[in-house]
Scaffold this motif. Structure first.
Motif, PDB file in Angstrom:
ATOM      1  N   SER A   1       0.824  -1.207   0.000  1.00 12.66           N
ATOM      2  CA  SER A   1       0.000   0.000   0.000  1.00 12.66           C
ATOM      3  C   SER A   1       0.859   1.259   0.000  1.00 12.66           C
ATOM      4  N   LEU A   2       1.907   1.265   0.808  1.00 17.37           N
ATOM      5  CA  LEU A   2       2.801   2.425   0.875  1.00 17.37           C
ATOM      6  C   LEU A   2       3.540   2.640  -0.444  1.00 17.37           C
ATOM      7  N   LEU A   3       3.974   1.564  -1.073  1.00 11.82           N
ATOM      8  CA  LEU A   3       4.666   1.689  -2.357  1.00 11.82           C
ATOM      9  C   LEU A   3       3.729   2.244  -3.427  1.00 11.82           C
ATOM     10  N   LYS A   4       2.461   1.849  -3.381  1.00 13.18           N
ATOM     11  CA  LYS A   4       1.487   2.403  -4.321  1.00 13.18           C
ATOM     12  C   LYS A   4       1.300   3.895  -4.073  1.00 13.18           C
ATOM     13  N   GLU A   5       1.167   4.274  -2.802  1.00 11.39           N
ATOM     14  CA  GLU A   5       0.981   5.691  -2.467  1.00 11.39           C
ATOM     15  C   GLU A   5       2.174   6.535  -2.904  1.00 11.39           C
ATOM     16  N   MET A   6       3.377   5.980  -2.816  1.00 14.85           N
ATOM     17  CA  MET A   6       4.592   6.717  -3.189  1.00 14.85           C
ATOM     18  C   MET A   6       4.838   6.712  -4.691  1.00 14.85           C
ATOM     19  N   GLY A   7       3.988   6.001  -5.445  1.00 11.08           N
ATOM     20  CA  GLY A   7       4.100   6.000  -6.901  1.00 11.08           C
ATOM     21  C   GLY A   7       5.074   4.986  -7.463  1.00 11.08           C
ATOM     22  N   HIS A   8       5.604   4.088  -6.624  1.00  6.79           N
ATOM     23  CA  HIS A   8       6.624   3.159  -7.110  1.00  6.79           C
ATOM     24  C   HIS A   8       6.041   2.029  -7.950  1.00  6.79           C
ATOM     25  N   ILE A   9       4.796   1.646  -7.704  1.00  2.00           N
ATOM     26  CA  ILE A   9       4.199   0.574  -8.503  1.00  2.00           C
ATOM     27  C   ILE A   9       3.891   1.065  -9.915  1.00  2.00           C
ATOM     28  N   SER A  10       3.340   2.264 -10.016  1.00  2.00           N
ATOM     29  CA  SER A  10       3.065   2.811 -11.346  1.00  2.00           C
ATOM     30  C   SER A  10       4.361   3.085 -12.102  1.00  2.00           C
ATOM     31  N   ARG A  11       5.403   3.493 -11.372  1.00  2.00           N
ATOM     32  CA  ARG A  11       6.707   3.710 -12.013  1.00  2.00           C
ATOM     33  C   ARG A  11       7.256   2.394 -12.538  1.00  2.00           C
ATOM     34  N   LEU A  12       7.109   1.342 -11.757  1.00  2.00           N
ATOM     35  CA  LEU A  12       7.560   0.022 -12.203  1.00  2.00           C
ATOM     36  C   LEU A  12       6.836  -0.383 -13.481  1.00  2.00           C
ATOM     37  N   ASP A  13       5.537  -0.183 -13.532  1.00  2.00           N
ATOM     38  CA  ASP A  13       4.760  -0.540 -14.726  1.00  2.00           C
ATOM     39  C   ASP A  13       5.272   0.208 -15.952  1.00  2.00           C
ATOM     40  N   ARG A  14       5.574   1.496 -15.786  1.00  2.57           N
ATOM     41  CA  ARG A  14       6.083   2.293 -16.916  1.00  2.57           C
ATOM     42  C   ARG A  14       7.440   1.772 -17.380  1.00  2.57           C
ATOM     43  N   LEU A  15       8.324   1.502 -16.434  1.00  4.64           N
ATOM     44  CA  LEU A  15       9.669   1.076 -16.798  1.00  4.64           C
ATOM     45  C   LEU A  15       9.678  -0.308 -17.436  1.00  4.64           C
ATOM     46  N   LEU A  16       8.777  -1.188 -16.990  1.00  4.56           N
ATOM     47  CA  LEU A  16       8.708  -2.515 -17.594  1.00  4.56           C
ATOM     48  C   LEU A  16       8.263  -2.443 -19.045  1.00  4.56           C
ATOM     49  N   ALA A  17       7.460  -1.427 -19.363  1.00 10.23           N
ATOM     50  CA  ALA A  17       7.027  -1.237 -20.752  1.00 10.23           C
ATOM     51  C   ALA A  17       8.162  -0.704 -21.616  1.00 10.23           C
ATOM     52  N   GLU A  18       9.153  -0.057 -20.978  1.00  6.81           N
ATOM     53  CA  GLU A  18      10.253   0.562 -21.721  1.00  6.81           C
ATOM     54  C   GLU A  18      11.476  -0.337 -21.835  1.00  6.81           C
ATOM     55  N   GLU A  19      11.731  -1.160 -20.807  1.00  5.00           N
ATOM     56  CA  GLU A  19      12.948  -1.967 -20.776  1.00  5.00           C
ATOM     57  C   GLU A  19      12.687  -3.245 -19.984  1.00  5.00           C
ATOM     58  N   ASN A  20      12.983  -4.397 -20.581  1.00  8.01           N
ATOM     59  CA  ASN A  20      12.754  -5.642 -19.849  1.00  8.01           C
ATOM     60  C   ASN A  20      13.952  -5.989 -18.979  1.00  8.01           C
ATOM     61  N   ILE A  21      13.754  -6.973 -18.112  1.00  8.04           N
ATOM     62  CA  ILE A  21      14.784  -7.327 -17.139  1.00  8.04           C
ATOM     63  C   ILE A  21      16.064  -7.805 -17.801  1.00  8.04           C
ATOM     64  N   ASP A  22      15.952  -8.498 -18.949  1.00 13.62           N
ATOM     65  CA  ASP A  22      17.150  -9.006 -19.616  1.00 13.62           C
ATOM     66  C   ASP A  22      18.061  -7.863 -20.047  1.00 13.62           C
ATOM     67  N   ASP A  23      17.473  -6.844 -20.662  1.00 12.12           N
ATOM     68  CA  ASP A  23      18.274  -5.706 -21.117  1.00 12.12           C
ATOM     69  C   ASP A  23      18.830  -4.917 -19.940  1.00 12.12           C
ATOM     70  N   ARG A  24      18.030  -4.791 -18.867  1.00 13.35           N
ATOM     71  CA  ARG A  24      18.487  -4.011 -17.713  1.00 13.35           C
ATOM     72  C   ARG A  24      19.649  -4.707 -17.001  1.00 13.35           C
ATOM     73  N   MET A  25      19.558  -6.030 -16.838  1.00 14.73           N
ATOM     74  CA  MET A  25      20.636  -6.735 -16.157  1.00 14.73           C
ATOM     75  C   MET A  25      21.926  -6.701 -16.971  1.00 14.73           C
ATOM     76  N   THR A  26      21.815  -6.650 -18.287  1.00 14.63           N
ATOM     77  CA  THR A  26      23.000  -6.500 -19.129  1.00 14.63           C
ATOM     78  C   THR A  26      23.592  -5.100 -18.998  1.00 14.63           C
ATOM     79  N   ARG A  27      22.712  -4.106 -18.835  1.00 11.68           N
ATOM     80  CA  ARG A  27      23.159  -2.704 -18.801  1.00 11.68           C
ATOM     81  C   ARG A  27      23.793  -2.302 -17.479  1.00 11.68           C
TER      82      ARG A  27
END
Length: 325
Positions: A15-41
């Protein structure tokens, strides 16, 4: 779903992470870059995972609840507990809620700031006494506690023990353990399967990719051998940084081996095991590309030689296949 303290702290943290905007931020970033590319970077060794990955780890419910259950079982009032790789801080807060004196170590400044906010909010709700929790910005593979440690929490794990700094972190902290010290998780095993995969075309030999239904990375594959155990890591003792294996696998069908499928069940504690399909983030199956592919027939024997650094990137390792008959 677990109830009690573990269920409460998870629901409050989410609930706190949702209030702080971190869940919506995660959703946006997952649409931009997947875990495979991020772990390589990213350079996990010098700066740890990114904050979005810490949030993503908490959303891996089975993994998080398994660890919360183990912390609730083993953290005792007055214990010295170290969580290395603090992330959101939920496990450190759980240990503090059990009355332990907890030191949360985090190398990433942004992630540390998130943990401070989240843990501060949980303390404000009366879950634990603020003086029981000490959050420290440091490299856990070099940090030195001032008192013997009764419980080490270090869940810096990835399939095959790639990427994450679990081995140097645990090796360091074991120097300071008390006579009754426990490690969470306790152990990890890695299995390999020969596979034919319709995967990303841009990946070259030794590079990795992972399937995820939740993130839309859906691949078709055939398993061309039975799973073979090739690595066992006990986090209750020191471990070597290198993983080397020389294996013989029998092909179970005809095809073209263009990938190694690797998965790693985790023994969190006695009676608490995260199996192959339990984890959805950083514990899911990964594929390591074999190029050129090797043609196999059912029943033929294949020699597989692997050598890589635990905590290193897959593409830095060596993977060689040859037919023996």
């Amino acid at each position: 779903m677990m109830g009690g303290q573990a269920g409460w702290i998870y629901d409050e943290s989410l609930s706190l992470l949702k209030e702080m905007g971190h869940i919506s931020r995660l959703d946006r970033l997952l649409a931009e870059e997947n875990i495979d590319d991020r772990m390589t970077r990213i350079d996990v060794r010098s700066s740890g995972l990114e904050t979005v990955d810490a949030v993503h780890c908490l959303l891996d419910r089975k993994r998080t609840f398994a660890l919360l259950e183990a912390v609730e079982r083993y953290a005792r009032p007055g214990d010295v507990v170290v969580e290395a790789g603090l992330g959101t801080g939920i496990l450190a807060a759980m240990a503090a809620g059990m009355g332990a004196e907890v030191y949360g170590i985090e190398i990433n400044d942004e992630t540390l700031a998130l943990a401070e906010k989240l843990c501060g909010a949980l303390a404000g709700k009366g879950f634990f006494q603020p003086e029981n929790l000490h959050l420290i910005g440091a490299d856990a593979s070099a940090w030195q506690p001032e008192r013997p440690v009764d419980l080490i929490i270090s869940e810096n794990i990835y399939a095959g023990m790639f990427y994450e700094m679990q081995i140097p972190i645990v090796n360091n902290l074991l120097q300071y353990r008390s006579s009754r010290c426990r490690s969470l998780p306790e152990a990890l095993e890695s299995f390999v399967i020969l596979a034919e995969v319709k995967g990303p075309e841009q990946k070259g030999h030794g590079q990795s990719f992972s399937p995820s239904d939740a993130e839309g990375r859906i691949y078709q594959w055939r398993e061309l051998s039975e799973p073979v155990l090739y690595d066992q890591v006990d986090f209750r003792r020191r471990n070597d940084a290198r993983c080397s294996a020389d294996l013989k696998l029998q092909a179970t069908g005809s095809g073209s081996v263009n990938s190694l499928l690797i998965y790693s069940p985790v023994k969190v504690a006695e009676g608490i095991v995260l199996r192959r399909q339990d984890m959805i983030f950083m514990g899911e199956d990964i594929f390591v590309v074999i190029d050129p592919p090797l043609a196999v027939d059912g029943g033929c024997l294949i020699r597989l030689r692997m050598d890589y650094e635990r905590g290193g990137k897959p593409e830095s390792g060596s993977y060689r296949l040859e037919r023996l008959n």
